[in-house]
Design a protein around this motif. Structure first.
Motif, PDB file in Angstrom:
ATOM      1  N   GLU A  32       0.807  -1.220   0.000  1.00 34.97           N
ATOM      2  CA  GLU A  32       0.000   0.000   0.000  1.00 34.97           C
ATOM      3  C   GLU A  32       0.841   1.270   0.000  1.00 34.97           C
ATOM      4  O   GLU A  32       0.341   2.356  -0.307  1.00 34.97           O
ATOM      5  CB  GLU A  32      -0.940   0.007   1.218  1.00 34.97           C
ATOM      6  CG  GLU A  32      -0.257   0.173   2.566  1.00 34.97           C
ATOM      7  CD  GLU A  32       0.285  -1.121   3.147  1.00 34.97           C
ATOM      8  OE1 GLU A  32       0.777  -1.087   4.284  1.00 34.97           O
ATOM      9  OE2 GLU A  32       0.204  -2.163   2.467  1.00 34.97           O
ATOM     10  N   LEU A  41      -8.671  -2.699  -1.371  1.00 34.26           N
ATOM     11  CA  LEU A  41      -9.373  -2.069  -0.258  1.00 34.26           C
ATOM     12  C   LEU A  41      -9.233  -2.845   1.044  1.00 34.26           C
ATOM     13  O   LEU A  41      -9.551  -2.314   2.111  1.00 34.26           O
ATOM     14  CB  LEU A  41     -10.858  -1.903  -0.597  1.00 34.26           C
ATOM     15  CG  LEU A  41     -11.184  -1.040  -1.824  1.00 34.26           C
ATOM     16  CD1 LEU A  41     -12.692  -0.884  -1.975  1.00 34.26           C
ATOM     17  CD2 LEU A  41     -10.518   0.334  -1.732  1.00 34.26           C
ATOM     18  N   VAL A  45      -4.351   1.623   4.920  1.00 36.22           N
ATOM     19  CA  VAL A  45      -4.165   2.858   4.165  1.00 36.22           C
ATOM     20  C   VAL A  45      -2.676   3.167   4.108  1.00 36.22           C
ATOM     21  O   VAL A  45      -1.996   3.204   5.135  1.00 36.22           O
ATOM     22  CB  VAL A  45      -4.927   4.021   4.820  1.00 36.22           C
ATOM     23  CG1 VAL A  45      -4.652   5.334   4.083  1.00 36.22           C
ATOM     24  CG2 VAL A  45      -6.420   3.729   4.836  1.00 36.22           C
ATOM     25  N   THR A  49      -2.398   5.389  -1.187  1.00 29.12           N
ATOM     26  CA  THR A  49      -3.791   4.939  -1.278  1.00 29.12           C
ATOM     27  C   THR A  49      -4.691   6.034  -1.833  1.00 29.12           C
ATOM     28  O   THR A  49      -5.531   5.782  -2.704  1.00 29.12           O
ATOM     29  CB  THR A  49      -4.300   4.482   0.097  1.00 29.12           C
ATOM     30  OG1 THR A  49      -3.490   3.409   0.576  1.00 29.12           O
ATOM     31  CG2 THR A  49      -5.740   4.013   0.007  1.00 29.12           C
ATOM     32  N   LEU A 124     -13.237   3.045   3.099  1.00 31.73           N
ATOM     33  CA  LEU A 124     -11.968   3.029   3.826  1.00 31.73           C
ATOM     34  C   LEU A 124     -11.987   4.020   4.978  1.00 31.73           C
ATOM     35  O   LEU A 124     -11.408   3.765   6.043  1.00 31.73           O
ATOM     36  CB  LEU A 124     -10.817   3.345   2.873  1.00 31.73           C
ATOM     37  CG  LEU A 124     -10.460   2.268   1.851  1.00 31.73           C
ATOM     38  CD1 LEU A 124      -9.302   2.727   0.976  1.00 31.73           C
ATOM     39  CD2 LEU A 124     -10.113   0.956   2.528  1.00 31.73           C
ATOM     40  N   TRP A 127     -13.750   2.378   7.929  1.00 29.55           N
ATOM     41  CA  TRP A 127     -12.991   1.314   8.585  1.00 29.55           C
ATOM     42  C   TRP A 127     -11.757   1.831   9.322  1.00 29.55           C
ATOM     43  O   TRP A 127     -11.488   1.413  10.448  1.00 29.55           O
ATOM     44  CB  TRP A 127     -12.547   0.289   7.552  1.00 29.55           C
ATOM     45  CG  TRP A 127     -13.656  -0.360   6.794  1.00 29.55           C
ATOM     46  CD1 TRP A 127     -14.944  -0.561   7.232  1.00 29.55           C
ATOM     47  CD2 TRP A 127     -13.605  -0.885   5.475  1.00 29.55           C
ATOM     48  NE1 TRP A 127     -15.680  -1.180   6.261  1.00 29.55           N
ATOM     49  CE2 TRP A 127     -14.896  -1.390   5.174  1.00 29.55           C
ATOM     50  CE3 TRP A 127     -12.596  -0.984   4.518  1.00 29.55           C
ATOM     51  CZ2 TRP A 127     -15.188  -1.985   3.936  1.00 29.55           C
ATOM     52  CZ3 TRP A 127     -12.890  -1.584   3.295  1.00 29.55           C
ATOM     53  CH2 TRP A 127     -14.170  -2.072   3.005  1.00 29.55           C
ATOM     54  N   HIS A 128     -11.033   2.720   8.694  1.00 30.22           N
ATOM     55  CA  HIS A 128      -9.705   3.084   9.205  1.00 30.22           C
ATOM     56  C   HIS A 128      -9.660   4.423   9.934  1.00 30.22           C
ATOM     57  O   HIS A 128      -8.651   4.717  10.588  1.00 30.22           O
ATOM     58  CB  HIS A 128      -8.692   3.114   8.062  1.00 30.22           C
ATOM     59  CG  HIS A 128      -8.508   1.793   7.395  1.00 30.22           C
ATOM     60  ND1 HIS A 128      -7.831   0.751   7.981  1.00 30.22           N
ATOM     61  CD2 HIS A 128      -8.938   1.332   6.187  1.00 30.22           C
ATOM     62  CE1 HIS A 128      -7.840  -0.292   7.171  1.00 30.22           C
ATOM     63  NE2 HIS A 128      -8.505   0.033   6.081  1.00 30.22           N
ATOM     64  N   LEU A 212      -7.082   9.927   2.075  1.00 29.19           N
ATOM     65  CA  LEU A 212      -7.924   9.144   1.177  1.00 29.19           C
ATOM     66  C   LEU A 212      -8.514   9.947   0.030  1.00 29.19           C
ATOM     67  O   LEU A 212      -8.935   9.364  -0.976  1.00 29.19           O
ATOM     68  CB  LEU A 212      -9.066   8.505   1.975  1.00 29.19           C
ATOM     69  CG  LEU A 212      -8.644   7.537   3.077  1.00 29.19           C
ATOM     70  CD1 LEU A 212      -9.827   7.203   3.980  1.00 29.19           C
ATOM     71  CD2 LEU A 212      -8.052   6.271   2.482  1.00 29.19           C
TER      72      LEU A 212
END
Length: 245
Positions: A32, A41, A45, A49, A124, A127-128, A212
């Motif tokens: 990544e 995905l 990250v 990314t 993302l 989640w992150h 992101l």
């Protein structure tokens, strides 16, 4: 003298070989962080990314395949065009994320449709960034996100002339606030300023979004963004500039 040069050459080759092995090992365990590896995905990250996500513009089938592999539930939207602004509005790779599967967050109002690259980054982000920040500051997850929409056939700041907004291609979304699982609500307009956990949470999710999205604008940017976070995937080339304010 020749022996000394030979030893030096061996040392240089040894150091170069060691460095190459280290780089190879890092590349295998952290794809990544490398610009030439394919986006996945399911990976953490990384440094590139955000650029890879923005590069999904115009790659609808590939972007949707990434969502499928990550277990993200969505509805593919039919292409949309517009005669407004000289026919410069519309999108071809729109999707609507659905709660369920890999996603635990709803979007309010319902029916948020965005370009696929924006949606992939939202997954993302959940989640992150969003859920870890909510757990850290409030001890509970975010259940839903309030938004001001995505697609809007207009120019930047609603001007009569000038460049088109990323909203004109559904390539941006404006985030207004967050609703926690326990019923609490955090809004950009009310909670951005201050020293409490709400303000700290909002800054964390803004900063995380900067990894992101091609562009992230908050109340720190100008008064026009006093009540929302603007997130977009403007395509500016592989090494184009990225905005985070």
């Amino acid at each position: 003298m020749r022996l000394l040069r030979f030893v030096r050459t061996l040392l240089v080759l040894g150091v170069a070989t060691f460095a190459a092995l280290l780089l190879y090992g890092y590349a295998r365990s952290h794809p990544e962080d490398l610009p030439w590896t394919a986006l996945d995905l399911s990976q953490p990250v990384g440094l590139f990314t955000g650029r890879k996500l923005a590069g999904l513009g115009g790659e609808g089938p590939r972007c949707r395949a990434l969502l499928d592999r990550a277990g993200v539930e969505y509805t593919a939207l039919p292409p949309r065009g517009s005669r407004g602004a000289g026919g410069q509005c519309g999108y071809e790779d729109g999707v609507r994320l659905r709660r369920g599967g890999a996603l635990a967050i709803d979007y309010r109002p319902e029916g948020l449709g965005t370009s696929c690259p924006v949606a992939a980054a939202l997954a993302l982000w959940e989640w992150h960034v969003v859920q870890p920040a909510a757990l850290a500051h409030f001890g509970e997850e975010v259940a839903s996100i309030d938004h001001f929409g995505s697609y809007s056939c207009r120019r930047l700041y609603g001007r009569a002339e000038g460049a088109m907004s990323e909203h004109a291609a559904a390539n941006a979304v404006d985030i207004a606030g967050f609703r926690l699982a326990g019923g609490g609500r955090i809004t950009i307009a009310r909670d951005w300023r201050g020293d409490g956990p709400e303000a700290a949470f909002l800054r964390d999710v803004r900063d995380g979004a900067c990894r992101l999205y091609a562009t992230v604008l908050s109340p720190d940017y100008n008064q026009a963004h006093a009540d929302h976070l603007h997130l977009d995937q403007a395509r500016r080339g592989a090494m184009g500039w990225r905005g985070c304010r």
